[in-house]
Design a protein around this motif. Structure first.
Motif, short mmCIF file in Angstrom:
data_model
loop_
_atom_site.label_atom_id
_atom_site.label_comp_id
_atom_site.label_asym_id
_atom_site.label_seq_id
_atom_site.Cartn_x
_atom_site.Cartn_y
_atom_site.Cartn_z
N GLU A 1 15.15 -56.18 -79.06
CA GLU A 1 14.36 -56.57 -80.23
C GLU A 1 14.77 -57.95 -80.73
O GLU A 1 13.92 -58.77 -81.08
CB GLU A 1 14.50 -55.53 -81.33
CG GLU A 1 13.77 -54.23 -81.04
CD GLU A 1 14.01 -53.16 -82.09
OE1 GLU A 1 14.61 -53.47 -83.14
OE2 GLU A 1 13.58 -52.02 -81.86
N LYS A 2 16.06 -58.22 -80.76
CA LYS A 2 16.53 -59.54 -81.18
C LYS A 2 16.05 -60.62 -80.21
O LYS A 2 15.63 -61.70 -80.61
CB LYS A 2 18.06 -59.56 -81.27
CG LYS A 2 18.60 -58.83 -82.47
CD LYS A 2 20.13 -58.90 -82.50
CE LYS A 2 20.70 -58.11 -83.66
NZ LYS A 2 22.15 -58.14 -83.69
N TYR A 3 16.12 -60.32 -78.93
CA TYR A 3 15.65 -61.27 -77.91
C TYR A 3 14.16 -61.55 -78.10
O TYR A 3 13.73 -62.70 -78.06
CB TYR A 3 15.92 -60.72 -76.50
CG TYR A 3 15.25 -61.53 -75.42
CD1 TYR A 3 15.81 -62.72 -74.97
CD2 TYR A 3 14.04 -61.12 -74.87
CE1 TYR A 3 15.19 -63.47 -73.99
CE2 TYR A 3 13.41 -61.86 -73.89
CZ TYR A 3 13.99 -63.04 -73.45
OH TYR A 3 13.36 -63.79 -72.50
N ASN A 4 13.37 -60.48 -78.29
CA ASN A 4 11.93 -60.65 -78.46
C ASN A 4 11.62 -61.48 -79.70
O ASN A 4 10.73 -62.34 -79.68
CB ASN A 4 11.23 -59.29 -78.53
CG ASN A 4 11.22 -58.58 -77.20
OD1 ASN A 4 11.37 -59.18 -76.14
ND2 ASN A 4 11.05 -57.27 -77.24
N GLY A 5 12.36 -61.25 -80.79
CA GLY A 5 12.17 -62.04 -82.00
C GLY A 5 12.51 -63.51 -81.77
O GLY A 5 11.78 -64.40 -82.21
N ALA A 6 13.60 -63.75 -81.07
CA ALA A 6 13.98 -65.13 -80.77
C ALA A 6 12.96 -65.79 -79.85
O ALA A 6 12.63 -66.98 -80.01
CB ALA A 6 15.37 -65.16 -80.13
N LYS A 7 12.43 -65.03 -78.90
CA LYS A 7 11.43 -65.56 -77.97
C LYS A 7 10.15 -65.91 -78.72
O LYS A 7 9.55 -66.97 -78.48
CB LYS A 7 11.14 -64.52 -76.88
CG LYS A 7 10.14 -64.95 -75.86
CD LYS A 7 10.71 -65.96 -74.91
CE LYS A 7 9.74 -66.19 -73.78
NZ LYS A 7 9.64 -67.59 -73.43
N GLU A 8 9.73 -65.06 -79.66
CA GLU A 8 8.55 -65.35 -80.47
C GLU A 8 8.76 -66.62 -81.29
O GLU A 8 7.86 -67.46 -81.40
CB GLU A 8 8.22 -64.17 -81.39
CG GLU A 8 7.64 -62.97 -80.68
CD GLU A 8 7.42 -61.79 -81.62
OE1 GLU A 8 7.44 -61.98 -82.86
OE2 GLU A 8 7.24 -60.68 -81.11
N GLN A 9 9.93 -66.74 -81.88
CA GLN A 9 10.24 -67.94 -82.67
C GLN A 9 10.23 -69.18 -81.79
O GLN A 9 9.71 -70.22 -82.18
CB GLN A 9 11.61 -67.77 -83.35
CG GLN A 9 11.99 -68.92 -84.25
CD GLN A 9 11.16 -69.01 -85.51
OE1 GLN A 9 10.43 -68.09 -85.87
NE2 GLN A 9 11.26 -70.13 -86.19
N GLN A 10 10.79 -69.07 -80.59
CA GLN A 10 10.80 -70.19 -79.66
C GLN A 10 9.37 -70.59 -79.29
O GLN A 10 9.05 -71.78 -79.28
CB GLN A 10 11.57 -69.83 -78.39
CG GLN A 10 11.55 -70.93 -77.35
CD GLN A 10 12.04 -70.47 -75.99
OE1 GLN A 10 12.20 -69.28 -75.74
NE2 GLN A 10 12.27 -71.41 -75.12
#
Length: 109
Positions: free
Chosen positions: A35-44
């Protein structure tokens, strides 16, 4: 030869419920990390879109600047060849248009 008498201590084997609890905990941690990775990916992705839009805007602004520089260069060349500013431009840039018109009239006479 001296032998030490130490009993070998093996860790007791975990029970099925302990193994299941450990696996469940690891799955939960993996889920949180995902979930943290997906959030960071969305932000990127969001930031990349913003950066791309800004780069496009800068490129369009640079094109406009180059066009204006070319026009300004043409105007400067024309002024140099004609010997100065066009009278209508001088009138527009004058701080006192009445005085400019009086001087122009006197020069014509």
């Amino acid at each position: 030869m001296a032998l030490t008498s130490q009993a070998a201590h093996a860790d007791p084997k975990p029970t099925k419920s302990e193994v299941k609890a450990k696996v469940d905990k690891l799955y939960h941690e993996a889920e949180e990390a995902t979930e943290k990775y997906n959030g960071a990916k969305e932000q990127q992705d969001k930031l990349k879109k913003q950066a791309d839009a800004l780069q496009d805007k800068v490129a369009r602004g640079q094109d406009e600047l180059n066009t204006l520089r070319g026009e300004l260069g043409s105007l400067a060349t024309a002024q140099y060849r004609s010997g100065g500013l066009d009278p209508s431009v001088q009138l527009l840039l004058s701080s006192d248009p009445d005085s400019f018109l009086d001087q122009a009239s006197a020069l014509d006479q």
